[in-house]
Scaffold this active site. Structure first.
Site, short mmCIF file in Angstrom:
data_model
loop_
_atom_site.label_atom_id
_atom_site.label_comp_id
_atom_site.label_asym_id
_atom_site.label_seq_id
_atom_site.Cartn_x
_atom_site.Cartn_y
_atom_site.Cartn_z
N ARG A 1 0.82 -1.21 0.00
CA ARG A 1 0.00 0.00 0.00
C ARG A 1 0.86 1.27 0.00
O ARG A 1 2.01 1.25 0.42
CB ARG A 1 -0.93 -0.01 1.22
N ASP A 2 0.22 2.35 -0.47
CA ASP A 2 0.89 3.65 -0.53
C ASP A 2 0.81 4.33 0.84
O ASP A 2 0.18 5.36 1.01
CB ASP A 2 0.22 4.51 -1.61
N SER A 3 1.46 3.69 1.80
CA SER A 3 1.52 4.24 3.15
C SER A 3 2.92 3.98 3.72
O SER A 3 3.08 3.57 4.86
CB SER A 3 0.45 3.60 4.04
N ASN B 1 -2.02 7.59 1.60
CA ASN B 1 -2.42 8.11 0.30
C ASN B 1 -3.47 9.20 0.47
O ASN B 1 -4.40 9.08 1.26
CB ASN B 1 -2.95 6.98 -0.58
#
Length: 312
Positions: A70-72, A135
């Protein structure tokens, strides 16, 4: 160098090619907004270059997705730099790198930026949220970094570079975080004074209203970059009228790939290849895109170049 008698004649040095940073600066200073295409691997970079885009955005969201996370800040910055190097090499275009928050403090930010410069990127964009970030299109818990701390990151990155044309872009997340227009403008001005080369003003509204207000009040103090993911129906002419310097189609390529791969997998499992093969790229299309013909020609050339010398 040639020699005439005892005198050596030095050929004029060829004019040095502009650096990636200089190329990106030229794009963003053009009369119309430069359009940068999001890329997440070597293949997407090649396709964007073949399609005619003049520059690329190496998206942290898309690269993270391609890596299966994930974009974290779940991917390490070394993971991302490995993929960014492939994007840079595959496309031969100026690449603006999504550097998220800089992966920590001023030191990690400047290390990341210096590495990005060394692998041939044209610039790095840092966003003013705390690490680890989420995100910008997910939820409302977007905590902004203190202005002074983020200004320190910008200055540290600027001072870590070898090429003065390499761009450090400051991404303002105040509108995403619900902090308001005045705060967005205050932060952008602080980042300009800290050494940012451009401002990426981010909004997730479905219309251009916030961006238009910011652009009008910003009054061209630095180039403005946007990613119209949620207000994508806005005509390009409207961006030009607002004085926008760069428009990033940040994630459409990755999202298109998700749709196509999902449909192909489901169709192959349910029906077999009969409906899939007519709708997908042929092997020859892929071979052409990747330059297999040149490799085959080089293989033949090098195999025969010194024929006759034998193997003794």
């Amino acid at each position: 160098m040639t020699t005439t008698g005892s005198r050596q004649l030095r050929r004029p040095a060829p004019e040095a090619e502009a650096s990636p940073g200089a190329k990106l600066r030229a794009l963003l200073s053009g009369p119309e907004p430069a359009v940068l295409m999001g890329a997440h691997d070597g293949l997407s970079a090649r396709i964007a270059a073949e399609s005619g885009f003049p520059g690329l955005w190496a998206s942290g969201f898309c690269i993270s997705t391609a890596l299966g996370v994930r974009d974290s800040d779940e991917a390490s910055w070394t993971d991302l730099l490995g993929m960014i190097a492939r994007v840079v090499e595959a496309a031969g275009l100026p690449v603006l790198v999504d550097g998220d928050t800089g992966y920590g403090n001023f030191n990690t930010a400047r290390l990341f930026t210096a590495h990005a410069e060394r692998i041939g990127a044209a610039g790095v964009c840092l966003e003013d949220k705390v690490f680890p970030k989420m995100n910008s299109f997910v939820g409302d818990a977007h905590v902004l970094a203190p202005i002074g701390e983020f200004c320190g990151k910008i200055t540290a990155c600027r001072e870590a570079l070898s090429d003065p044309d390499f761009m450090v872009v400051a991404r303002v997340e105040a509108l995403i975080a619900g902090a308001g227009m005045a705060e967005a403008l205050r932060r952008a001005e602080a980042y300009r004074q800290a050494g940012a080369d451009a401002i990426f003003i981010h909004s997730r509204r479905s219309t251009i209203t916030e961006i238009a207000e910011f652009a009008g009040r910003w009054d061209g103090r630095l180039p403005l970059v946007i990613a119209p993911t949620t207000y994508h129906s806005t005509p390009m002419a409207e961006f030009a009228e607002l004085g926008i310097s760069g428009v990033i189609w940040a994630n459409q390529s990755m999202r298109a790939a998700v749709t196509a791969m999902r449909q192909t997998c489901r169709s192959l499992l349910a029906e077999g290849p009969k409906d899939v093969e007519p709708a997908i790229a042929t092997l020859n299309e892929v071979f052409t895109l990747m330059g297999y013909q040149k490799l085959a020609a080089d293989e033949e050339r090098y195999a025969t170049l010194h024929a006759g010398w034998g193997d003794s």
